[in-house]
Motif scaffolding. Sequence first.
Motif: not given
Length: 500
Positions: A236-240
């Motif tokens: 999971y590479k999202a900002l959050d």
Amino acid sequence: ASLCTQCGAGCGVLVRVLEGRAKKVEGNPLHPISRGKLCARGQAAVQALYNPDRIRGPLKRNGGNGSGSFTEISWEEGLSILNRNLSDLSKGGKGAGLYFLTAPARGHLNALLKKFMATYKSPNYIQYELFQNRNLLFANRASMGAAAIPHYDIENTKYLISFGADFSTAWLSPVNFSYGYGQMRQGGEGRGKLVSVEPRMSLTGANADEWVPVKPGTEGLLALSMSHEIVRNGYYKALDSSGWSAFLNKYRPAAVSRMTEVSEETIRRLARKFAQTRPSLAIGGDNVASYSGGISGIVAVNILNHLAGNIGIKGGVAANPEYPAATVDFNNTITSFVDSAKAGMVKTLIVCNTNPVFTTPKALGTEEAVRNIPFVVSLSSNMDETTALADLILPSHTSFEVWGDDFAHPSVGYQVYTLMQPAVSPVYNTRGAGDIVLALLKAGGATPAWYSFAEYLKESWRQMYTTGKEMSASAPAFDGFWEKVLENGGWWKAGAEGGK
């Protein structure tokens, strides 16, 4: 072409009629839900139509409450008795004492029932059945923003994990899910894999590639532990991601393994395969939703799908439209009804197509509550446990004798409106539930005296056609549109015949 009402899936069917009798029913091959298939329950609808034990006409109780002793009366007398009762409630300012308890209703019958209850200024319209998926809907509203069941694209997924969702038998939309599972197993791009996580082996578990036994009530913890591994390993590479990492830190496999009785190695392996296989899909079913912490368990499964990137993709989770007619009232429940009846707040109960005396736990005291109601009316066509306690029985048609419609829920990622039309003439002296309600509204001057439910339904579809751009674009005039709807058994988006 018509609608199967043996469960709430909303399958389209074709009824074969010979010499005025329904002989066989099969799935409608054009219908996006059933795709020409039908389950055993749907096949039995012909038996429901010709069941010799059906109630054959209106009845009035002539013995003690629950005695089962009834006298045959005419429809005019039956409706007159009920009208007097409703008039007395209205004149006495006791409209709030009217309760209408029905099986989950969608489409325009649901809209009519809401109008009927609003006429008597009663908020007590309750939809109830034993398996109603309220926790699933509530969890989706809390975590996905809509009280709707999404479309689980089983057909196109490559790695499916079922957390207590026995879709091979009777969960949600068994015909559609079983068809999708068959396509997944023999898909042209490679056979998909099924992992079943559950405390007891179901039919779905018996057909799985891998069955993972889990301690009852801990399925959500396992889903969160898999989510922890997905974030920790950088899938999971999202900002959050750092926020998710902090939230999921307490769900490390070492800790969760002790609670779920699933090994750490299995948790890590499942998480890795789920994240690496594209597309993948996790579904949470009744075995998760029905626990006391069921809402949290379903939210955990939704989190797993989100972190694995399965939301809004082919083979993953697709949003379904949240039809206004299909929304669930989370405040009006069978428990609140029973409490009100025991307290003497329910003055008149109209019950339609549901049997709470039989299906609710005995400890809830539903039978005692129903006996405490001064006037009970049943619209059932069979003498079930709740109907046996009624003061008045106005039996309704079965699905092959009546007009109606349904907005499939869950749908398949787009709107599916199914039309129900009479396949045969009424077998007994029964009437459609919609026509019974309209007759009551007519008596109160709330609708034209000539109005029938068939006309009400057609006018409602005319309004849908007029306001819906896709509908109006499919035919230059309503009459041609309506003829096509009758022929096809409903309306869905262009090019979607057979679920495409």
